[in-house]
Design a protein around this motif. Sequence first.
Motif, PDB file in Angstrom:
ATOM      1  N   PHE A 114       0.829  -1.206   0.000  1.00 22.78           N
ATOM      2  CA  PHE A 114       0.000   0.000   0.000  1.00 22.78           C
ATOM      3  C   PHE A 114       0.864   1.257   0.000  1.00 22.78           C
ATOM      4  O   PHE A 114       0.701   2.153  -0.847  1.00 22.78           O
ATOM      5  N   ASP A 115       1.805   1.328   0.939  1.00 24.52           N
ATOM      6  CA  ASP A 115       2.658   2.511   1.041  1.00 24.52           C
ATOM      7  C   ASP A 115       3.537   2.687  -0.198  1.00 24.52           C
ATOM      8  O   ASP A 115       3.710   3.808  -0.696  1.00 24.52           O
ATOM      9  N   ALA A 216       1.164   9.816  11.693  1.00 23.54           N
ATOM     10  CA  ALA A 216       1.171   8.360  11.560  1.00 23.54           C
ATOM     11  C   ALA A 216       2.458   7.911  10.885  1.00 23.54           C
ATOM     12  O   ALA A 216       3.054   8.640  10.085  1.00 23.54           O
ATOM     13  N   ALA A 217       2.885   6.698  11.202  1.00 24.36           N
ATOM     14  CA  ALA A 217       4.131   6.181  10.637  1.00 24.36           C
ATOM     15  C   ALA A 217       4.063   6.092   9.121  1.00 24.36           C
ATOM     16  O   ALA A 217       5.060   6.306   8.427  1.00 24.36           O
ATOM     17  N   SER A 218       2.882   5.798   8.597  1.00 25.66           N
ATOM     18  CA  SER A 218       2.697   5.686   7.142  1.00 25.66           C
ATOM     19  C   SER A 218       1.206   5.689   6.863  1.00 25.66           C
ATOM     20  O   SER A 218       0.388   5.486   7.774  1.00 25.66           O
ATOM     21  N   PRO A 219       0.791   5.885   5.596  1.00 26.42           N
ATOM     22  CA  PRO A 219      -0.641   5.823   5.277  1.00 26.42           C
ATOM     23  C   PRO A 219      -1.276   4.496   5.657  1.00 26.42           C
ATOM     24  O   PRO A 219      -2.450   4.449   6.023  1.00 26.42           O
TER      25      PRO A 219
END
Length: 239
Positions: A114-115, A216-219
Motif C-alpha cells: 500500500f505505502d 502516523a508512521a505511514s498511510p
Amino acid sequence: MKNKRAEQIAQKKAHKAELKNAKHRRAAPDFQIPPPERPERQRFLIVCEGLNTEPDYFNHLRRYFKLSATEVIAVGGAGETKRVVARAKSERAKSHFDHTWVVFDKDDFPADNFDNAIHMAENAGFGVAYSNQAFEYWLILHFEDHQGGGMHRDLYNEKLNEYLNPYNVFYDGKGRKKIFSSFFNMLMESDEVGREKRIDLAMRRAEKVHALHKNAASPASAESSTTVYKLVQELLKFV
C-alpha cells in the motif's frame, strides 16, 4: 462693439461644441467590458482499483455537476494497488491528460504494498486518492463524522445502509457494489440537521481526519482515513 459681439458669438459656438463632444463621450465610452473567462478544458484520467463503486461515483459526479470544461475518464477494475499505478502509466501513455489520479484501498494488502504504491504514484506525478480501509469510508463521511478510529470494512456496508434504508435506497456492498443514481443523489443532497450539502460535509470531515493522522508512521497505519476529498476538490474547481 462689433468685435465684442463677434467674440460673444464665437464663445457661444465653442461652448455648444464642447457640450456636444461631452455628450458623445458619455454615449460612447472608450472602454469595453471583457467577455467572461471560461475555464480551460482539462482532461482527468482516474484509474480505479474497483470495478464498479469508484468509477460509478466519479462518473455520476461528472454528470451531476455538468463538468462541461472537464473530461473525466474513470477506468475501473485495475486490481491491487501497484497494478493500479501500472495501469495509470499505461493509459496515460496512450493519450494526453492534464491530470492523472489513482484510486485504491488498503483492504488486506500488506502495508508495504500500500505505502509503496502511494510512493510510486507520487513519483510518477499522479494524484493519489487512497482509502484506508476502503472507498466506502469516504461514502460514510457523507452521513457521519466518523473520527478515523478503526472500523473494519466488513462493517461499512451495514453502516451505509443504516442511513439509506429509511429512503428505500440500498447499497449492495457485499455483491455488485454498484452506486446507482438513487444512492448517489442521496450523497449530493443536504443534511437534514444542518442543511449543509453532504458532499461538503464529507470533504471537510475527510480533510480533518487526514490531518489527525499527519504523525502516523505511514498511510497504511492511518486507519480510518481517505484522501478522496483531494480529487473531488480538484474536479469541483471546474463546476
